[in-house]
Design a protein around this motif. Sequence first.
Motif, PDB file in Angstrom:
ATOM      1  N   ILE A  81       0.753  -1.523   0.137  1.00  0.00           N
ATOM      2  CA  ILE A  81       0.432  -0.250   0.068  1.00  0.00           C
ATOM      3  C   ILE A  81       0.529   1.036   0.177  1.00  0.00           C
ATOM      4  CG2 ILE A  81      -2.038  -1.109   0.866  1.00  0.00           C
ATOM      5  CD1 ILE A  81      -1.022   0.157   3.528  1.00  0.00           C
ATOM      6  N   GLY A  82       2.371   1.291  -0.095  1.00  0.00           N
ATOM      7  CA  GLY A  82       2.755   2.098  -0.096  1.00  0.00           C
ATOM      8  C   GLY A  82       4.295   2.046   0.479  1.00  0.00           C
ATOM      9  N   SER A  83       5.446   2.594  -0.178  1.00  0.00           N
ATOM     10  CA  SER A  83       7.035   1.912  -0.567  1.00  0.00           C
ATOM     11  C   SER A  83       7.633   3.336   0.031  1.00  0.00           C
ATOM     12  CB  SER A  83       7.481   2.233  -2.003  1.00  0.00           C
ATOM     13  OG  SER A  83       6.152   1.256  -2.451  1.00  0.00           O
ATOM     14  N   LEU A  84       9.052   2.759   0.531  1.00  0.00           N
ATOM     15  CA  LEU A  84      10.591   4.001   0.606  1.00  0.00           C
ATOM     16  C   LEU A  84      10.694   3.403  -0.396  1.00  0.00           C
ATOM     17  CD1 LEU A  84      10.161   3.713   4.893  1.00  0.00           C
ATOM     18  CD2 LEU A  84       8.573   5.399   3.243  1.00  0.00           C
ATOM     19  N   ILE A  85      11.833   3.667  -0.743  1.00  0.00           N
ATOM     20  CA  ILE A  85      13.532   3.586  -0.937  1.00  0.00           C
ATOM     21  C   ILE A  85      14.337   5.024  -0.356  1.00  0.00           C
ATOM     22  CG2 ILE A  85      14.900   4.475  -2.757  1.00  0.00           C
ATOM     23  CD1 ILE A  85      12.514   4.569  -4.607  1.00  0.00           C
ATOM     24  N   THR A  86      15.568   3.565   0.520  1.00  0.00           N
ATOM     25  CA  THR A  86      16.637   4.650   1.303  1.00  0.00           C
ATOM     26  C   THR A  86      18.001   3.933   0.663  1.00  0.00           C
ATOM     27  OG1 THR A  86      16.683   2.440   2.913  1.00  0.00           O
ATOM     28  CG2 THR A  86      15.038   3.052   3.260  1.00  0.00           C
ATOM     29  N   SER A  87      19.504   4.473   1.420  1.00  0.00           N
ATOM     30  CA  SER A  87      20.018   3.986   0.763  1.00  0.00           C
ATOM     31  C   SER A  87      20.157   2.616   1.474  1.00  0.00           C
ATOM     32  CB  SER A  87      21.526   4.763   1.629  1.00  0.00           C
ATOM     33  OG  SER A  87      21.215   4.188   2.727  1.00  0.00           O
ATOM     34  N   ASP A  88      21.510   1.645   0.848  1.00  0.00           N
ATOM     35  CA  ASP A  88      21.499   0.300   1.171  1.00  0.00           C
ATOM     36  C   ASP A  88      21.908   0.606   3.086  1.00  0.00           C
ATOM     37  OD1 ASP A  88      23.923   1.362   0.447  1.00  0.00           O
ATOM     38  OD2 ASP A  88      24.627  -0.285   0.437  1.00  0.00           O
ATOM     39  N   SER A  89      22.186   1.272   3.542  1.00  0.00           N
ATOM     40  CA  SER A  89      22.928   1.159   4.381  1.00  0.00           C
ATOM     41  C   SER A  89      21.406   1.468   6.048  1.00  0.00           C
ATOM     42  CB  SER A  89      23.953   3.084   4.585  1.00  0.00           C
ATOM     43  OG  SER A  89      25.153   2.455   4.642  1.00  0.00           O
ATOM     44  N   THR A  90      20.675   2.443   5.456  1.00  0.00           N
ATOM     45  CA  THR A  90      19.583   2.621   6.208  1.00  0.00           C
ATOM     46  C   THR A  90      19.348   1.408   5.472  1.00  0.00           C
ATOM     47  OG1 THR A  90      20.146   5.059   5.712  1.00  0.00           O
ATOM     48  CG2 THR A  90      17.865   4.320   6.333  1.00  0.00           C
ATOM     49  N   PHE A  91      19.123   0.550   4.938  1.00  0.00           N
ATOM     50  CA  PHE A  91      17.699  -0.405   4.803  1.00  0.00           C
ATOM     51  C   PHE A  91      18.206  -1.656   6.079  1.00  0.00           C
ATOM     52  CE2 PHE A  91      16.881  -4.934   3.088  1.00  0.00           C
ATOM     53  CZ  PHE A  91      15.701  -4.455   2.682  1.00  0.00           C
ATOM     54  N   LEU A  92      20.199  -2.345   5.558  1.00  0.00           N
ATOM     55  CA  LEU A  92      20.146  -2.755   6.772  1.00  0.00           C
ATOM     56  C   LEU A  92      19.712  -2.720   7.614  1.00  0.00           C
ATOM     57  CD1 LEU A  92      23.141  -3.517   4.384  1.00  0.00           C
ATOM     58  CD2 LEU A  92      21.267  -4.970   4.722  1.00  0.00           C
ATOM     59  N   ARG A  93      20.055  -0.957   8.414  1.00  0.00           N
ATOM     60  CA  ARG A  93      19.462  -0.726  10.164  1.00  0.00           C
ATOM     61  C   ARG A  93      18.002  -1.436  10.191  1.00  0.00           C
ATOM     62  NH1 ARG A  93      20.809   5.102  12.410  1.00  0.00           N
ATOM     63  NH2 ARG A  93      20.706   3.073  14.211  1.00  0.00           N
ATOM     64  N   LEU A  94      17.239  -0.495   9.305  1.00  0.00           N
ATOM     65  CA  LEU A  94      15.956  -1.174   9.315  1.00  0.00           C
ATOM     66  C   LEU A  94      15.447  -3.079   9.459  1.00  0.00           C
ATOM     67  CD1 LEU A  94      14.246   1.061   6.510  1.00  0.00           C
ATOM     68  CD2 LEU A  94      13.364   1.132   9.072  1.00  0.00           C
ATOM     69  N   PHE A  95      16.478  -3.143   8.323  1.00  0.00           N
ATOM     70  CA  PHE A  95      16.319  -5.245   8.825  1.00  0.00           C
ATOM     71  C   PHE A  95      17.522  -5.743   8.934  1.00  0.00           C
ATOM     72  CE2 PHE A  95      13.846  -3.179   5.176  1.00  0.00           C
ATOM     73  CZ  PHE A  95      12.370  -4.191   5.708  1.00  0.00           C
ATOM     74  N   PRO A  96      17.727  -5.554  10.545  1.00  0.00           N
ATOM     75  CA  PRO A  96      18.987  -5.567  11.732  1.00  0.00           C
ATOM     76  C   PRO A  96      19.715  -7.561  11.295  1.00  0.00           C
ATOM     77  CG  PRO A  96      17.605  -5.614  12.865  1.00  0.00           C
ATOM     78  CD  PRO A  96      17.291  -4.616  11.556  1.00  0.00           C
ATOM     79  N   GLU A  97      18.577  -8.131  10.735  1.00  0.00           N
ATOM     80  CA  GLU A  97      18.605  -9.514  10.607  1.00  0.00           C
ATOM     81  C   GLU A  97      18.928 -10.156   9.113  1.00  0.00           C
ATOM     82  OE1 GLU A  97      14.457  -8.476   8.458  1.00  0.00           O
ATOM     83  OE2 GLU A  97      16.402  -8.409  10.616  1.00  0.00           O
TER      84      GLU A  97
END
Length: 389
Positions: free
Chosen positions: A194-210
């Motif tokens: 229902i929505g989307s975000l675009i981040t840098s790869d570094s921010t993505f890995l902080r959002l998904f620490p696993e």
Amino acid sequence: MFHQFFRKTPLAWLQMSRQKARLLAAIAGIAFADFLMFFQLGVRDALYDSQVRPYTTLQGDLFLVNKLSDNLASIKSFSRANLYQAAGINGVESVSLLYIGQAAWRNPDNQASRQIFVYGIEPNQPAFNLPDVNQQLDQLKLLNHALFDRAGTLDQIGDVPALLEEENPLSVQANDLQIQIVGLFTLGSSFSAIGSLITSDSTFLRLFPERQVDDIDLGIIQVNSDANIEQVRSDLREILPDDLLILTIDEFAARELAYWNTGSAIGPTFNLGVAIGFLVGAVIVYQILYTDVSDHLPEYATLKAMGYSDAYLIGVLTQEALLLAALGFVPGFLLSSGLYNLFQSATLLPIGMKLSRAITVLALTMIMCVGAGAIALRKLQQADPADIF
């Protein structure tokens, strides 16, 4: 005179036009059946179009994807090293990567939690062919910065564009991490996002620490303008493991469509809805034509006594069926076009009227009416000159 008049006007149609209530009922029934078919096909196509829309925005010629991935919502990772292997192939101009995940988004308006897609890119190697994104890549280089899809379902995830006008950057929560929305782009919602975000790869890995930095979801390969794509693909197959697919953008999108059409319950469900609409219309037309033939059986018998063959009378009934198909299609088309506009405004899904869909429904309507007429012919064939006495 009756003989000349009959040659110019289909008798069955003339008789039906005299019974306006029956004629209107037939037109309404066919319009309703067309409306059902238009709705099912429209929503199904909107599903397909919205699911492949992200593919059309990717900036590349060839794409590396795990063979176990059949759609974006359940994409499987593979080693980043495989993408670097591809970079060394003759004819490859550049490579970029994409991380894809679904995060728990906190609606800034009411704090409700919803799932949204998050795409992680390398800001120095853009993955999307979206001017709104590529003009703001410097913003993404800062940690915990993100771009928000203005075409998402705002009533569920919050009116971020309006809030961003008042406060930029806008502080929001995703996966219990505080991030800053610093800009907007346009992609659109889908059945799985229902929505989307675009981040840098570094921010993505902080959002998904696993997630591991070396496990990427999509490898994007840009081929030199003078290189042969098929030759590059052939060279890639020689060095990459068998568990990776090397796809063109059309093949990649077709894989997504195949999943929703046959690999999930959604495609067959909508196809069943189309079939139900078809059967509803066929039953209505059959009842109308059968009743009409039954009411005027003596007239048909008289015509047979005058020398008209069964084939000619069958032609009359077929003409009536086709006329009903045309008259019922018009209101069904207009009603469906209006519904599409309302549906698109409410959901932001791409559900506009398409010429190909209109032709498909018109063809189905004609088949439906002629088929129903063919069943009603059995009654017409019973017409006998002796019935007039």
